[in-house]
Design a protein around this motif. Structure first.
Motif, short mmCIF file in Angstrom:
data_model
loop_
_atom_site.label_atom_id
_atom_site.label_comp_id
_atom_site.label_asym_id
_atom_site.label_seq_id
_atom_site.Cartn_x
_atom_site.Cartn_y
_atom_site.Cartn_z
N SER A 97 92.56 51.11 49.50
CA SER A 97 92.92 51.14 48.07
C SER A 97 92.86 52.54 47.45
O SER A 97 93.60 52.82 46.51
CB SER A 97 91.98 50.21 47.29
N THR A 98 92.01 53.41 47.99
CA THR A 98 91.84 54.72 47.37
C THR A 98 93.15 55.48 47.15
O THR A 98 93.36 56.05 46.07
CB THR A 98 90.85 55.59 48.18
N PRO A 99 94.04 55.51 48.13
CA PRO A 99 95.22 56.37 47.97
C PRO A 99 96.31 55.85 47.02
O PRO A 99 97.29 56.56 46.77
CB PRO A 99 95.76 56.52 49.39
N SER B 167 98.47 44.25 54.33
CA SER B 167 99.23 45.29 55.05
C SER B 167 99.18 46.61 54.30
O SER B 167 99.41 46.66 53.09
CB SER B 167 100.70 44.85 55.19
N ASN B 168 98.94 47.70 55.04
CA ASN B 168 98.98 49.02 54.41
C ASN B 168 100.42 49.42 54.07
O ASN B 168 100.66 50.20 53.15
CB ASN B 168 98.34 50.09 55.32
N VAL B 169 101.37 48.85 54.84
CA VAL B 169 102.78 49.11 54.51
C VAL B 169 103.09 48.54 53.14
O VAL B 169 103.70 49.18 52.28
CB VAL B 169 103.71 48.49 55.58
N LEU C 238 92.99 60.72 54.94
CA LEU C 238 92.02 59.76 55.47
C LEU C 238 91.13 59.24 54.36
O LEU C 238 90.89 59.93 53.36
CB LEU C 238 91.14 60.43 56.55
N GLY C 239 90.65 58.02 54.54
CA GLY C 239 89.66 57.47 53.63
C GLY C 239 88.33 57.38 54.37
O GLY C 239 88.22 57.75 55.53
N LEU C 240 87.33 56.88 53.67
CA LEU C 240 86.00 56.71 54.26
C LEU C 240 85.56 55.28 53.98
O LEU C 240 85.46 54.87 52.81
CB LEU C 240 85.01 57.70 53.63
N GLY D 165 81.29 54.06 57.30
CA GLY D 165 81.55 55.37 57.90
C GLY D 165 82.78 55.41 58.78
O GLY D 165 83.05 56.44 59.42
N HIS D 166 83.56 54.34 58.81
CA HIS D 166 84.81 54.38 59.59
C HIS D 166 85.84 55.19 58.84
O HIS D 166 85.74 55.42 57.64
CB HIS D 166 85.32 52.97 59.89
N THR D 167 86.86 55.61 59.60
CA THR D 167 88.02 56.22 58.97
C THR D 167 89.25 55.79 59.77
O THR D 167 89.09 55.42 60.96
CB THR D 167 87.90 57.76 58.91
N ALA D 168 90.39 55.73 59.16
CA ALA D 168 91.54 55.04 59.74
C ALA D 168 91.01 53.65 60.14
O ALA D 168 90.30 53.03 59.36
CB ALA D 168 92.14 55.82 60.90
N SER D 169 91.27 53.21 61.38
CA SER D 169 90.59 51.99 61.81
C SER D 169 89.68 52.30 63.00
O SER D 169 89.53 51.50 63.94
CB SER D 169 91.60 50.89 62.15
N LEU D 170 89.08 53.48 62.92
CA LEU D 170 88.10 53.91 63.94
C LEU D 170 86.73 53.43 63.47
O LEU D 170 86.02 54.13 62.76
CB LEU D 170 88.16 55.42 64.12
N PRO E 146 93.13 42.06 63.43
CA PRO E 146 93.28 43.17 64.37
C PRO E 146 93.98 44.35 63.70
O PRO E 146 94.72 44.19 62.73
CB PRO E 146 94.15 42.57 65.48
N ARG E 147 93.67 45.53 64.18
CA ARG E 147 94.26 46.76 63.62
C ARG E 147 94.91 47.56 64.73
O ARG E 147 94.66 47.35 65.92
CB ARG E 147 93.17 47.63 62.98
N VAL E 148 95.71 48.55 64.29
CA VAL E 148 96.16 49.64 65.17
C VAL E 148 95.68 50.90 64.49
O VAL E 148 95.79 51.03 63.26
CB VAL E 148 97.69 49.68 65.30
N GLY F 207 80.60 53.08 45.73
CA GLY F 207 80.39 52.42 47.03
C GLY F 207 80.41 53.40 48.19
O GLY F 207 79.97 53.08 49.30
N LYS F 208 80.91 54.62 47.93
CA LYS F 208 80.99 55.59 49.04
C LYS F 208 79.81 56.55 49.06
O LYS F 208 79.73 57.44 49.91
CB LYS F 208 82.31 56.38 48.93
N ARG F 209 78.88 56.35 48.11
CA ARG F 209 77.68 57.22 48.14
C ARG F 209 76.91 57.02 49.43
O ARG F 209 76.46 57.99 50.05
CB ARG F 209 76.76 56.86 46.96
#
Ligand code: 6PG
Length: 241
Positions: free
Chosen positions: A43-45, A83-85, A144-146, A150-155, A182-184, A205-207
């Protein structure tokens, strides 16, 4: 304590405005004819994408030669609420003059493995590089978001995708946070193959993840590198100011 190259801004609108300047600059300094920008999801972007699609910023971007990729997506139809799309399409809206062939979406057909394979081939085809070299910049800007974990992208922490070092993408069958679909994801070397990485982090929430990063925890976001420069744009709420 903030990450290096971090800028704290008053609120999400200020973060979006500053991020837009980073994007315009990436376009102006891109060495190749085609500019490659990798979008983040969640949602951030949304504020940034809406800003880019309308004057005055819309008139400062080279839309005809500007190509958009996704750092990750949920393996769902593009009209699915998660969907992010869909998120990007709604945020950019119909005002953004993106030529269809310049929008490189992750096709969810066939599930995470097939989708990851297909998107990896699309990236290899676009850049003419079978697998990303973390020392060779290809993306002009990676957003990238956070995540709160602590994940970023779907890592996500603890997933096999974190260890992929020789491919553009990886499937993520079991993400660590909702939506539990599931993600890619682009891999660490793919994100590193960039001239610039820009983290956008807003909201109280990101503190917690920012504090954990500052304490040196080996979270996925801490493992991101770039052939270029990593910058952070953090609003006051996330910075705990
Ligand atoms: C995704 C994003 C993800 C996101 C973080 C932060 O597909 O979910 O790419 O990495 O950037 O989860 O999400 P918010 O911006 O919604 O806080």
């Amino acid at each position: 304590v903030l990450p290096p190259n971090a800028e704290t801004l008053a609120d999400p609108a200020a973060v979006a405005a500053r991020a837009a300047e980073h994007l315009v600059s990436a376009c102006e300094t891109a060495p190749a004819e085609r500019v490659a920008v990798c979008l983040s999801g969640g949602s951030t972007p949304k504020l940034l994408y809406a800003l880019l699609a309308r004057p005055p910023l819309r008139d400062r971007l080279p839309w005809g030669r500007l190509h958009w990729f996704f750092g990750d997506d949920r393996v769902v139809p593009w009209d699915d609420p998660s969907s992010n799309v869909r998120m990007a399409a709604e945020a950019f809206g119909t005002d953004a003059p993106i030529p269809p062939e310049n929008l490189h979406r992750i096709d969810p057909a066939g599930g995470a493995e097939a989708a990851a394979e297909r998107y990896g081939a699309a990236l290899a085809g676009f850049f003419g590089v079978a697998r990303p070299d973390p020392a060779t910049p290809l993306f002009d800007l990676v957003l990238l978001g956070l995540g709160e974990d602590g994940h970023t992208a779907s890592l996500f922490p603890g997933t096999a995708a974190l260890a992929v070092s020789d491919a553009w993408t990886a499937p993520v069958p079991k993400p660590g946070l909702a939506p539990f679909v599931p993600r890619v994801t682009l891999t660490f070397p793919a994100l590193a193959a960039s001239r610039a990485v820009l983290f956008l982090v807003t909201g109280a929430g990101k503190r917690a993840p920012l504090t954990r990063l500052a304490a040196g925890e080996d979270l996925p976001a801490a493992r991101v590198t770039s052939a270029g420069r990593i910058s952070w744009l953090i609003d006051a709420a996330a910075a705990g100011a």
